[in-house]
Design an enzyme around this catalytic site. Structure first.
Site, PDB file in Angstrom:
ATOM      1  CG  ASP A  14      -1.801  -1.109   1.380  1.00  0.00           C
ATOM      2  OD1 ASP A  14      -1.782  -1.729   2.462  1.00  0.00           O
ATOM      3  OD2 ASP A  14      -2.294  -1.645   0.399  1.00  0.00           O
ATOM      4  CD  GLU A 174      -9.353  -2.380  -1.685  1.00  0.00           C
ATOM      5  OE1 GLU A 174      -9.784  -2.237  -0.406  1.00  0.00           O
ATOM      6  OE2 GLU A 174      -8.596  -3.087  -2.103  1.00  0.00           O
TER       7      GLU A 174
HETATM    8  C1  6LW Z   1      -5.602  -1.719   2.471  1.00  0.00           C
HETATM    9  C2  6LW Z   1      -6.520  -1.810   1.499  1.00  0.00           C
HETATM   10  C3  6LW Z   1      -6.461  -3.531   1.111  1.00  0.00           C
HETATM   11  O1  6LW Z   1      -6.005  -0.827   3.339  1.00  0.00           O
HETATM   12  O2  6LW Z   1      -5.819  -4.153   2.094  1.00  0.00           O
HETATM   13  O3  6LW Z   1      -7.118  -5.395   0.131  1.00  0.00           O
HETATM   14  C4  6LW Z   1      -5.694  -3.309   3.132  1.00  0.00           C
HETATM   15  N1  6LW Z   1      -6.930  -3.848   0.265  1.00  0.00           N
HETATM   16  O4  6LW Z   1      -6.411  -1.137   0.228  1.00  0.00           O
HETATM   17  C5  6LW Z   1      -4.195  -3.703   3.904  1.00  0.00           C
HETATM   18  O5  6LW Z   1      -3.225  -3.818   2.875  1.00  0.00           O
END
Ligand code: 6LW
Length: 496
Positions: A14, A174
């Site tokens: 991330d 996200e």
């Molecule tokens: C992160 C999000 C995700 O906050 O996993 O699967 C979380 N997507 O973008 C942790 O890496």
């Protein structure tokens, strides 16, 4: 000039990046590990040096008892009016917050909480306004990327939370990041989930709150259609412009164990992918929308020379930067010196989602030789290849009624077993060697210059596909047992 991906190897998911003057700064998520949110700097986007962490105090983040892969989720790093801001989520308490500093090489503030849900918060600054974004559901119950304006001094919401973009239909929308580039507002996001279906998508609009028009050829970046390719799960990125005007995406991805072996145990790593803006104002990324394990580009300065540290020892690493604890450590159980480490065990084992006496360094590549000398009085101490409390391989010496033994313990889900042991009688010290390859770890005891193999274990049973979660293998040094005092020396992790 050619560079190789990942540009930051090992469990550093991330990524978020910003550029201030001639330096790039980057942060990553860290889940249950402490300190939290590793912080890096670079002058060329290719060579990165860790300068510390953003979350260094328990008052900033409460990790006691968080589950593995709980805790600190994706961060965003931004700079505005001389001040750095880092915003992230404590996914265990489901709280979004930000901290700030006026000295990125110093301490960060106490957390300032924002009353908007979701994860993957982002900050965008314009005309003395601060836009706060995250994924989730807005005040009208509409899902998507949700935005409100906040007071950057207090975190107080100044406007209702409103969904400003619903993505392109992929699951798990996200990782929002908002930018203003050449008069357009670009909203970058991730969809598909952070596994093999991962994608980067984006939209653009004439206002920071939209409406946004999706790029007609989304996903702008994905490796989901590259079956058998080593680099997978690319997505969750952040855009940055270099001093020559070129644009880049720093994003996560993982390297699977083998071409047709869809398991990864090193965690999600940081990849660098070139971005090109067209005359129509839309941008494309990578090689036909995919990320490669290396890029040869004529617009990279020829004097950039990609360096890679191949050998990690107690002497050439820094405890507060390169190493990490499981949740909050009891510092009086750790004596950290330049060339040795003394650990005091407790009753907390590696099988518990707690804080055993454990200090670790991320495994950064497949092929390595990991070695360390360990001596102890009571209890157990050694090296653990740790994914989580239910998936770790321990190579240790322990006190037994007849003296001491060296053990190879495999912990894979419900199967927890000492699969090999060597009686070392009254000898209370051991030279442990682990040989790591893409597919296997080999456990060898060094005795009088000879190596005795206890056994081997497959890397795939420590992979995220088996264990679940969002982390990667940590090479941990640990001690267990109330009366255990263990001394570690001559640690070396050499990547081949
Ligand atoms: C992160 C999000 C995700 O906050 O996993 O699967 C979380 N997507 O973008 C942790 O890496």
């Amino acid at each position: 000039m050619k560079y190789h991906n990942p540009v930051i190897k090992g469990f550093y998911p991330d990524p978020s990046v910003c550029k201030v003057n001639d330096t790039y700064y980057l942060v990553c998520s860290s889940m249950q590990y402490f300190p939290g949110v590793p912080l890096f700097e670079s002058k060329d986007l290719i060579n990165w040096t860790q300068i510390g962490h953003c979350l260094t105090r328990k008052s900033q983040i409460q990790l006691d008892k968080v589950n593995s892969s709980g805790g600190v989720f994706a961060p965003t790093l931004r700079y505005n009016n001389g001040r750095f801001y880092m915003t992230t989520t404590n996914d265990t308490t489901r709280q979004n917050f930000f901290i700030w500093t006026d000295d990125i090489y110093g301490e960060w503030s106490e957390p300032i909480y924002v009353d908007q849900g979701g994860i993957d918060p982002d900050l965008y600054f314009e005309d003395n306004k601060t836009y706060f974004m995250s994924n989730g559901t807005d005040d009208l119950g509409i899902g998507g990327i949700v935005q409100c304006q906040i007071d950057i001094e207090t975190g107080r919401k100044l406007t209702p939370s409103r969904s400003i973009w619903q993505g392109t239909g992929g699951r798990f929308l996200e990782a929002p990041h908002l930018y203003k580039i050449n008069g357009w507002y670009y909203l970058l996001a991730a969809e598909g989930g952070t596994e093999f279906g991962h994608m980067a998508t984006y939209a653009r609009g004439a206002s920071p709150s939209g409406p946004f028009e999706a790029y007609p050829h989304n996903p702008v970046l994905t490796n989901r259609n590259l079956g058998g390719y080593e680099v997978q799960a690319v997505g969750h990125g952040d855009l940055v412009q270099d001093e020559f005007g070129s644009w880049w995406l720093l994003h996560l991805g993982f390297r699977q164990i083998g071409q047709w072996i869809p398991y990864h145990h090193l965690g999600r790593e940081v990849f660098l992918t070139p971005v090109t803006f067209g005359v129509d104002g839309w941008f494309t990324a990578g090689h036909n929308g995919t990320t490669l394990s290396s890029f040869e580009l004529d617009h990279l300065p020829n004097d950039v020379n990609q360096q890679e540290k191949k050998c990690y020892t107690f002497e050439n690493t820094e405890w507060e930067k390169d190493w990490c604890y499981l949740r909050h450590p009891q510092h009086d159980h750790y004596a950290l010196e330049d060339n040795k480490l003394v650990l005091t065990g407790t009753g907390v084992t590696l099988d518990q989602a707690g804080s055993p006496t454990f200090i670790g360094i991320r495994q950064k590549d497949f092929n390595a030789v990991i070695s360390c000398d360990v001596s102890l009085s009571n209890g157990e101490a050694g090296i653990t290849l740790y994914m989580d409390e239910n998936h770790h391989y321990d190579f240790a010496i322990r006190k037994v009624s007849s003296g001491y033994e060296v053990i190879e313990r495999l912990n894979v889900g419900d199967i927890k077993a000492i699969v090999n042991a060597i009686d070392v009688k009254q000898v209370n010290r051991a030279s442990l060697v682990i040989q790591a390859s893409h597919t296997r770890y080999r456990f060898l005891l060094q005795v009088d210059g000879e190596e005795i193999e206890l056994g081997t274990a497959q890397t795939k049973y420590l992979s995220s596909e088996v264990a679940g979660g969002f982390t990667g293998v940590i090479i941990g040094l640990y001690a267990y047992g109330e009366a255990c005092s263990a001394e570690f020396s001559h640690f070396k992790c050499e990547y081949l």
